[in-house]
Motif scaffolding. Structure first.
Motif, PDB file in Angstrom:
ATOM      1  N   GLN A  21       0.850  -1.189   0.000  1.00 46.52           N
ATOM      2  CA  GLN A  21       0.000   0.000   0.000  1.00 46.52           C
ATOM      3  C   GLN A  21       0.888   1.243   0.000  1.00 46.52           C
ATOM      4  OE1 GLN A  21      -3.238  -0.525  -0.093  1.00 46.52           O
ATOM      5  NE2 GLN A  21      -4.078   1.540   0.094  1.00 46.52           N
ATOM      6  N   VAL A  22       0.526   2.197  -0.823  1.00 49.94           N
ATOM      7  CA  VAL A  22       1.275   3.453  -0.922  1.00 49.94           C
ATOM      8  C   VAL A  22       0.298   4.607  -0.776  1.00 49.94           C
ATOM      9  CG1 VAL A  22       2.675   4.927  -2.405  1.00 49.94           C
ATOM     10  CG2 VAL A  22       3.025   2.458  -2.436  1.00 49.94           C
ATOM     11  N   GLN A  23       0.667   5.565   0.018  1.00 48.08           N
ATOM     12  CA  GLN A  23      -0.112   6.800   0.130  1.00 48.08           C
ATOM     13  C   GLN A  23       0.683   7.939  -0.473  1.00 48.08           C
ATOM     14  OE1 GLN A  23      -1.128   7.033   4.337  1.00 48.08           O
ATOM     15  NE2 GLN A  23      -3.096   6.065   3.938  1.00 48.08           N
ATOM     16  N   LEU A  24       0.006   8.745  -1.278  1.00 47.33           N
ATOM     17  CA  LEU A  24       0.668   9.824  -2.006  1.00 47.33           C
ATOM     18  C   LEU A  24       0.057  11.164  -1.609  1.00 47.33           C
ATOM     19  CD1 LEU A  24       0.606   8.114  -5.524  1.00 47.33           C
ATOM     20  CD2 LEU A  24       2.485   8.116  -3.882  1.00 47.33           C
ATOM     21  N   VAL A  25       0.911  12.142  -1.375  1.00 50.01           N
ATOM     22  CA  VAL A  25       0.446  13.477  -0.997  1.00 50.01           C
ATOM     23  C   VAL A  25       1.170  14.512  -1.847  1.00 50.01           C
ATOM     24  CG1 VAL A  25       0.218  15.166   0.844  1.00 50.01           C
ATOM     25  CG2 VAL A  25      -0.010  12.727   1.367  1.00 50.01           C
ATOM     26  N   GLU A  26       0.389  15.224  -2.681  1.00 47.80           N
ATOM     27  CA  GLU A  26       0.969  16.258  -3.540  1.00 47.80           C
ATOM     28  C   GLU A  26       1.006  17.605  -2.825  1.00 47.80           C
ATOM     29  OE1 GLU A  26      -1.774  13.793  -6.374  1.00 47.80           O
ATOM     30  OE2 GLU A  26      -1.864  14.644  -4.363  1.00 47.80           O
ATOM     31  N   SER A  27       1.927  18.438  -3.267  1.00 46.85           N
ATOM     32  CA  SER A  27       2.013  19.814  -2.774  1.00 46.85           C
ATOM     33  C   SER A  27       2.699  20.655  -3.843  1.00 46.85           C
ATOM     34  CB  SER A  27       2.787  19.887  -1.459  1.00 46.85           C
ATOM     35  OG  SER A  27       4.110  19.423  -1.636  1.00 46.85           O
ATOM     36  N   GLY A  28       2.603  21.977  -3.673  1.00 52.26           N
ATOM     37  CA  GLY A  28       3.317  22.877  -4.568  1.00 52.26           C
ATOM     38  C   GLY A  28       2.467  23.582  -5.601  1.00 52.26           C
ATOM     39  N   GLY A  29       1.192  23.257  -5.664  1.00 50.28           N
ATOM     40  CA  GLY A  29       0.330  23.934  -6.614  1.00 50.28           C
ATOM     41  C   GLY A  29       0.084  25.377  -6.207  1.00 50.28           C
ATOM     42  N   GLY A  30      -0.547  26.134  -7.113  1.00 44.20           N
ATOM     43  CA  GLY A  30      -0.852  27.520  -6.805  1.00 44.20           C
ATOM     44  C   GLY A  30      -1.228  28.296  -8.040  1.00 44.20           C
ATOM     45  N   LEU A  31      -1.243  29.607  -7.886  1.00 41.27           N
ATOM     46  CA  LEU A  31      -1.584  30.526  -8.969  1.00 41.27           C
ATOM     47  C   LEU A  31      -0.303  31.172  -9.482  1.00 41.27           C
ATOM     48  CD1 LEU A  31      -3.626  32.218 -10.633  1.00 41.27           C
ATOM     49  CD2 LEU A  31      -3.727  33.794  -8.682  1.00 41.27           C
ATOM     50  N   VAL A  32      -0.122  31.158 -10.798  1.00 42.31           N
ATOM     51  CA  VAL A  32       1.074  31.718 -11.400  1.00 42.31           C
ATOM     52  C   VAL A  32       0.698  32.378 -12.719  1.00 42.31           C
ATOM     53  CG1 VAL A  32       1.680  29.572 -12.583  1.00 42.31           C
ATOM     54  CG2 VAL A  32       3.482  31.209 -12.017  1.00 42.31           C
ATOM     55  N   GLN A  33       1.446  33.384 -13.105  1.00 43.90           N
ATOM     56  CA  GLN A  33       1.201  34.032 -14.388  1.00 43.90           C
ATOM     57  C   GLN A  33       1.796  33.206 -15.519  1.00 43.90           C
ATOM     58  OE1 GLN A  33       2.745  38.062 -14.056  1.00 43.90           O
ATOM     59  NE2 GLN A  33       0.722  38.822 -13.497  1.00 43.90           N
ATOM     60  N   ALA A  34       1.238  33.377 -16.692  1.00 40.90           N
ATOM     61  CA  ALA A  34       1.765  32.700 -17.871  1.00 40.90           C
ATOM     62  C   ALA A  34       3.250  33.023 -18.032  1.00 40.90           C
ATOM     63  CB  ALA A  34       0.988  33.117 -19.109  1.00 40.90           C
ATOM     64  N   GLY A  35       4.020  31.987 -18.352  1.00 43.65           N
ATOM     65  CA  GLY A  35       5.462  32.125 -18.465  1.00 43.65           C
ATOM     66  C   GLY A  35       6.212  31.808 -17.193  1.00 43.65           C
ATOM     67  N   GLY A  36       5.479  31.683 -16.104  1.00 43.90           N
ATOM     68  CA  GLY A  36       6.095  31.403 -14.819  1.00 43.90           C
ATOM     69  C   GLY A  36       6.368  29.927 -14.605  1.00 43.90           C
ATOM     70  N   SER A  37       6.818  29.617 -13.391  1.00 48.14           N
ATOM     71  CA  SER A  37       7.211  28.251 -13.049  1.00 48.14           C
ATOM     72  C   SER A  37       6.597  27.823 -11.723  1.00 48.14           C
ATOM     73  CB  SER A  37       8.742  28.143 -12.944  1.00 48.14           C
ATOM     74  OG  SER A  37       9.365  28.452 -14.162  1.00 48.14           O
TER      75      SER A  37
END
Length: 128
Positions: free
Chosen positions: A1-17
């Motif tokens: 069994q594996v549990q996965l937790v994402e992070s790091g999303g958000g709002l960014v302008q076009a061309g950003g990272s």
């Protein structure tokens, strides 16, 4: 069994990272192929990238044409984490991004059905 937790999303302008992270539980992370998928409102979940498990093709990667040259998938097996570095973001990259994992040997890594474990998703919004 594996549990996965994402992070790091958000709002960014076009061309950003943005850099997404996916932390996995368990002691056998290196034996899983890992993928990133995304789902925009009203659309089906689509493949973004995968990275192979440790082994003869360990660490090999593959990308959807729509992100090739802009996104980079990587993994740190010591930290049980997979990353998705997203550069030159476009408004059409806006979606919920999901991390996925499979231990199956012959799974189709380009299809959502090839993965057995999924994170809860993280929202990425790119403004124009």
């Amino acid at each position: 069994q594996v549990q996965l937790v994402e992070s790091g999303g958000g709002l960014v302008q076009a061309g950003g990272s943005l850099r997404l992270s996916c932390a996995a539980s368990g002691r056998t992370f290196s034996s899983y192929d890992m993928g990133w998928f995304r789902q925009a409102p009203g659309k089906e979940r689509e493949f973004v990238a995968f990275i192979r498990r440790s082994g003869t093709s360990g660490g090999s990667t593959y990308y959807a044409d729509s992100v090739k040259g802009r996104f980079t998938i990587s993994r740190d097996n010591a930290k049980n984490t997979v990353f998705l570095q997203m550069n030159s973001l476009k408004p059409e990259d806006t979606a919920v991004y999901y991390c996925s994992a499979t231990a199956r040997l012959w799974a189709s890594l380009l299809a959502a059905a090839g993965y057995d474990y999924w994170g809860q998703g993280t929202q990425v919004t790119v403004s124009s």
